[in-house]
Design a protein around this motif. Structure first.
Motif, PDB file in Angstrom:
ATOM      1  N   ARG A  33       0.796  -1.227   0.000  1.00 39.62           N
ATOM      2  CA  ARG A  33       0.000   0.000   0.000  1.00 39.62           C
ATOM      3  C   ARG A  33       0.828   1.277   0.000  1.00 39.62           C
ATOM      4  O   ARG A  33       0.438   2.275  -0.628  1.00 39.62           O
ATOM      5  N   TRP A  34       1.935   1.266   0.734  1.00 40.00           N
ATOM      6  CA  TRP A  34       2.763   2.468   0.841  1.00 40.00           C
ATOM      7  C   TRP A  34       4.233   2.137   0.603  1.00 40.00           C
ATOM      8  O   TRP A  34       4.687   1.018   0.859  1.00 40.00           O
ATOM      9  N   PHE A  35       4.968   3.099   0.102  1.00 39.70           N
ATOM     10  CA  PHE A  35       6.425   2.972   0.051  1.00 39.70           C
ATOM     11  C   PHE A  35       7.047   4.290   0.500  1.00 39.70           C
ATOM     12  O   PHE A  35       6.844   5.322  -0.150  1.00 39.70           O
ATOM     13  N   PRO A  36       7.822   4.234   1.591  1.00 36.95           N
ATOM     14  CA  PRO A  36       8.038   3.074   2.449  1.00 36.95           C
ATOM     15  C   PRO A  36       6.785   2.741   3.263  1.00 36.95           C
ATOM     16  O   PRO A  36       5.979   3.623   3.561  1.00 36.95           O
ATOM     17  N   LYS A  68       1.157  10.992  -0.144  1.00 43.43           N
ATOM     18  CA  LYS A  68       2.305  11.031  -1.045  1.00 43.43           C
ATOM     19  C   LYS A  68       2.988   9.668  -1.180  1.00 43.43           C
ATOM     20  O   LYS A  68       3.596   9.378  -2.215  1.00 43.43           O
ATOM     21  N   THR A  69       2.928   8.871  -0.126  1.00 44.55           N
ATOM     22  CA  THR A  69       3.629   7.585  -0.156  1.00 44.55           C
ATOM     23  C   THR A  69       2.721   6.434  -0.588  1.00 44.55           C
ATOM     24  O   THR A  69       3.180   5.295  -0.695  1.00 44.55           O
ATOM     25  N   ARG A  70       1.439   6.733  -0.822  1.00 42.58           N
ATOM     26  CA  ARG A  70       0.480   5.685  -1.216  1.00 42.58           C
ATOM     27  C   ARG A  70       0.804   5.170  -2.606  1.00 42.58           C
ATOM     28  O   ARG A  70       1.030   5.948  -3.544  1.00 42.58           O
TER      29      ARG A  70
END
Length: 566
Positions: free
Chosen positions: A166-169, A176-178
């Motif tokens: 789902r996210w990184f990280p 923003k990380t999705r």
């Protein structure tokens, strides 16, 4: 070998590397990213098998490969050297190697240190971050995988599996990380979870080492023929722009589109161009069971039967009659390795992971005869003329049936936890003996399996909550053993019931009076698990009993004494 995918182990130092292989022809090696295993490359193995012996290995500490042992934290150089030893273990001088994401860094270091050992190094998705190592980032990303006595880690790790997608990280949850992608299906989620759970506390070994590794400093030094590539849909694609401009003459950069078929075709072309048609054309991997690890170490390998591969553990040496060990159900013989070592002081012990358990292939038409035939074929393939047969729990029915059908093969029998009863009683236990293991998006299947396994040591049958089911013993609640049995049960969750059902279909009361072998029955006082021992002893012509008091050393000593007694 054809288009079927087979599994195997290769001995490396004091441990083993697990692999999957498909096809015939010159060998190529595929490395997975972390925290995955060779399962990641199942589609590629099939694709390349038409022209190559395609081998996907489990990085040490991942999948079924032995973790590397080192007093200090592992670094990429340790894993690169292990890769070199693995290739030597296959009796290969050199071959093409493909690395993906974290494993591309292992391959980079390997190619730099051993340029004569690789005909082509393909590094797909090599990350080249700027600046100093961000140790806080690594610490957060690599939150330790801590196996707890309460089972609380199950919820934490299942949530991490989902958040990885789902996210990184994964630990920074924001808009923003999705990751803008569809939710993965349960088949993928379960496979990813099993890979993470197999690695367990070692899941960060290669992962964290890759994050600390300064690949940019090594790239210019690589003299081996190398290709740095990435697809446009890869989050690491932009790092192709960070590659040093002063690459060696043998090195090239390839920017690929997002088209999966084009990517596979390009890999195939590269393997064709860099595989020797004369070198190891008829590649046959070594058999670790015929050349086991030295000392009191467990050597694992596979035996092929008509129904598929059966995972075998071997330990010990000696000229006495070898022991064949059948584990309790569900699970595998992994949790019995300590006991297997105790039994192997002066003889060889072989332990079978029954078909459909752990990594042994399932039986297509599950019935008692198929399981008996599988055991018989294993004994034949291992070239065993006569065995002493030891079995535990549910598998005692299979041991009794086998011994009655093959009296010339079985010298003596040891049964730990024999189960009798009429058809109605056996059917009632059979239908309740396995909880619902189907993977669920909320992760509840993990908790259901964990409690089932834990409750085996607390009450019998495990699902019976009455006071009559209480096992008045010191329960075996070691968290690591419960975790291992959970993993080995859930790997083939849809097949886990098959050997249980087959075992309970056997009417052991009818067979016992016909047994020709001397038999030792293990029992425990005040323990309903052993409630059938007294009746069973009255039905067996040559029978002895031993009261087990939770001392594995004493149990092994008494069993060996019984087997040696003429």
């Amino acid at each position: 070998m054809g288009s079927d995918i087979y599994k195997g182990f290769v001995n490396v130092g004091k441990g083993q590397v697990h692999y999957r292989i498909c096809g015939e022809g010159p060998p190529i090696i595929l490395l997975h990213d972390s925290p995955r295993s060779s399962v990641l490359h199942l589609p590629l193995l099939k694709y390349f098998s038409k022209e190559f012996s395609a081998i996907a290995i489990d990085t040490p500490g991942y999948g079924n490969s032995t973790p590397l042992k080192k007093d200090e934290q592992l670094e990429i150089v340790d894993l690169a050297n292990a890769l070199s030893e693995t290739i030597l273990g296959f009796n290969l001088e050199k071959c093409p190697v493909y690395g993906f994401h974290t494993s591309s860094k292992i391959l980079l270091e390997f190619a730099a240190r051993h340029p004569n050992r690789v005909s082509l190094a393909i590094m797909d998705g090599l990350s080249l971050p700027d600046g100093d190592t961000d140790h806080d980032f690594i610490a957060n990303y690599m939150r330790p995988f801590k196996i707890t006595n309460s089972g609380s880690y199950l919820a934490e790790e299942w949530t991490r599996v989902r958040d990885f997608q789902r996210w990184f990280p994964w630990f920074l949850k924001s808009g923003k990380t999705r990751l803008l992608s569809n939710q993965r299906n349960m088949e993928f989620m379960h496979a990813y979870c099993m890979d993470l759970f197999m690695a367990g506390p070692h899941f960060s070994d290669a992962y964290a080492a890759a994050m600390r590794y300064k690949a940019a400093k090594v790239v210019p030094k690589v003299e081996a023929k190398s290709v740095f590539m990435a697809r446009q849909d890869d989050v690491l694609y932009p790092f192709l722009d960070s590659l040093p401009k002063n690459l060696q003459a043998n090195c090239s950069v390839e920017r690929l589109s997002s088209d999966i078929e084009h990517w596979k075709l390009r890999l195939l072309e590269l393997f064709r161009e860099n595989s020797s048609s004369n070198s190891a054309k008829n590649f046959i991997p070594p058999n670790p069971l015929s050349n086991p690890l030295e000392g009191n170490l467990i050597t694992k390998g596979y035996v092929r039967t008509k129904e598929g591969q059966v995972l075998i553990r071997r330990c010990g040496n000696g000229k006495k009659i070898p022991i064949l060990f059948l584990h309790d159900l569900p699970g595998s013989s992994r949790g019995d390795e300590g006991f297997i070592k105790l039994l192997s002081k002066d003889r060889i012990v072989y332990a079978i992971d029954l078909p459909g358990c752990n990594d042994s292939d399932k039986i297509k038409e599950s019935n008692p005869k198929k399981y008996i035939d599988s055991i018989s074929q294993v004994i034949t393939e291992l070239n065993l003329e006569k065995i002493d047969l030891i079995s535990a729990g549910i598998s005692t029915s299979l041991a009794i049936k086998f011994s009655s059908l093959y009296p010339d093969k079985v010298n003596k029998i040891v049964l730990d936890g024999i189960i009798l009863g009429n058809e109605s009683y056996r059917n009632e236990i059979s239908k309740n003996y396995l909880t619902d293991l189907k993977p669920k998006i909320d992760g509840s299947h993990l908790h259901a399996c964990w409690h089932m396994i834990r409750d085996h040591s607390i009450q019998w049958p495990w699902y019976d909550g009455t006071k009559n089911a209480i096992r008045r013993i010191d329960p075996e609640l070691d968290a690591m053993n419960i975790h291992a049995r959970l993993v080995d049960t859930l790997k083939q969750w849809s097949n886990a019931y098959d050997p249980i059902k087959a075992s309970f279909e056997i009417n052991t009361e009818e067979i016992l009076p016909k047994l020709k072998q001397s038999t030792l029955l293990i029992y425990g006082e005040n323990d309903p698990k052993y409630s059938w021992v007294e009746k069973a002893s009255s039905l067996i012509n040559q029978c002895k009993t031993y009261n087990y008091c939770a001392d594995k050393n004493a149990l092994a000593t008494n069993i060996l004494s019984y087997l040696d007694d003429s």
